[in-house]
Enzyme design. Structure first.
Site, mmCIF file in Angstrom:
data_model
loop_
_atom_site.group_PDB
_atom_site.id
_atom_site.type_symbol
_atom_site.label_atom_id
_atom_site.label_comp_id
_atom_site.label_asym_id
_atom_site.label_seq_id
_atom_site.Cartn_x
_atom_site.Cartn_y
_atom_site.Cartn_z
ATOM 1 N N SER A 29 6.964 9.817 -4.518
ATOM 2 C CA SER A 29 8.131 9.094 -4.009
ATOM 3 C C SER A 29 9.413 9.910 -4.173
ATOM 4 O O SER A 29 10.408 9.456 -4.743
ATOM 5 C CB SER A 29 8.268 7.742 -4.712
ATOM 6 O OG SER A 29 9.025 6.845 -3.925
ATOM 7 N N ARG A 51 5.491 -4.396 -10.643
ATOM 8 C CA ARG A 51 5.207 -4.404 -9.205
ATOM 9 C C ARG A 51 3.704 -4.242 -8.945
ATOM 10 O O ARG A 51 3.076 -5.085 -8.304
ATOM 11 C CB ARG A 51 5.999 -3.296 -8.501
ATOM 12 C CG ARG A 51 7.507 -3.461 -8.591
ATOM 13 C CD ARG A 51 8.237 -2.218 -8.119
ATOM 14 N NE ARG A 51 7.947 -1.055 -8.970
ATOM 15 C CZ ARG A 51 8.361 0.170 -8.721
ATOM 16 N NH1 ARG A 51 9.063 0.433 -7.632
ATOM 17 N NH2 ARG A 51 8.084 1.156 -9.547
ATOM 18 N N LYS A 68 9.431 5.019 3.155
ATOM 19 C CA LYS A 68 8.751 6.302 3.297
ATOM 20 C C LYS A 68 7.556 6.215 4.246
ATOM 21 O O LYS A 68 7.117 7.235 4.778
ATOM 22 C CB LYS A 68 8.320 6.822 1.938
ATOM 23 C CG LYS A 68 9.480 7.331 1.074
ATOM 24 C CD LYS A 68 8.984 7.899 -0.245
ATOM 25 C CE LYS A 68 10.102 8.580 -1.016
ATOM 26 N NZ LYS A 68 11.114 7.646 -1.533
ATOM 27 N N SER A 124 12.011 2.630 -1.148
ATOM 28 C CA SER A 124 11.041 3.680 -0.840
ATOM 29 C C SER A 124 9.823 3.218 -0.043
ATOM 30 O O SER A 124 9.009 4.055 0.357
ATOM 31 C CB SER A 124 10.573 4.363 -2.125
ATOM 32 O OG SER A 124 11.580 5.237 -2.597
#
Length: 259
Positions: free
Chosen positions: A114, A245, A69, A66
């Site tokens: 997302s 993350r 994006k 993602s």
């Protein structure tokens, strides 16, 4: 795939011009505390300094998931597939595992949450030919969109390294990508994740469940007038590791007094 859509070699990577990476042993403990393996890189262009945990991995390309994006938003706006950040695509009614996805979305909220289906529909509207041309022109990773127009960044052939992510982010911030100024500024606007007294954080997560189970967190902090670009990726085997993350990256950024 049409001939014009065939992947072609991207321009030479900017990694050839990076300063020598400075390995930071103190960054490693954040990965160890959370039981994950990965890399973190931070580039300070004002000092031309690159701080890294696991420099070898920082050059290894992985599927972007993602984090794609960011360029997908740029290309959607540039091609007119999406008029602006408030343009809505109606939910198709299919119930998905993340509740926030199960409604109509505009570009800004699709980026924030997302929303995979939204960006898959955007990609289909862009089409292979225009997508390939834009990805190549932007020198995004290996510029290979093979594997399906609506999954190439999730399970297909697109790959990008942590250092290439930083290079792309720097060109976006400095508005040196092959897109209109308006396009880049709109995307920078939807990337804002956090504001502090003297800083702004723009970022995006990513998680490729198949085939490599790679988690990403990439972005940059502007503190005062100075940008600092970062990129993290980790191996992920379970949902519980998803928080690592942001946790790892933000812990490092706080220690460096950037947040």
């Amino acid at each position: 795939m049409c001939a014009a859509c065939q992947p072609s070699p991207a321009p030479s990577a900017a990694e050839d011009t990076w300063p020598p990476a400075q390995e930071r042993a103190d960054f490693a403990r954040h990965f160890e505390e959370r039981g994950v393996t990965g890399t973190f890189a931070l580039y300070n262009p004002a000092e031309n300094r690159l701080l890294v945990h696991n420099a070898e991995r920082a050059e290894q390309p992985y599927i972007p998931a993602s984090t794609y994006k960011i360029p997908n938003s740029l290309i959607a706006l540039e091609t007119g597939v999406i008029a602006d950040t408030t343009s809505v695509i109606a939910w198709d009614g299919e119930d998905r595992s993340i509740d926030a996805w199960n409604r109509d979305h505009m570009l800004a909220t699709a980026f924030e949450f997302s929303v995979v289906w939204f960006y898959q529909e955007v990609a289909r509207r862009i089409g292979e030919e225009r997508m390939q041309q834009a990805v190549h022109a932007a020198n995004y990773g290996n510029a290979n969109i093979g594997g399906g127009i609506d999954v190439f960044w999730l399970t297909g052939d697109l790959r990008i390294s942590a250092l290439e992510q930083i290079d792309f982010l720097q060109r976006l911030h400095e508005e040196r990508l092959p897109f209109a100024e308006r396009t880049m500024r709109l995307v920078k606007g939807i990337m804002v994740e956090e504001r502090g007294g003297d800083y702004v954080l723009r970022a995006k997560t990513g998680w490729a469940i198949d085939p490599h189970n790679i988690g990403w967190y990439v972005g940059y902090v502007v503190k005062g007038n100075q940008p600092y670009y970062f990129s993290l990726n980790i191996d992920m085997t379970e949902m519980a590791q998803a928080s690592a993350r942001r946790d790892i990256a933000k812990a490092v950024l706080r220690e460096l007094e950037l947040l």
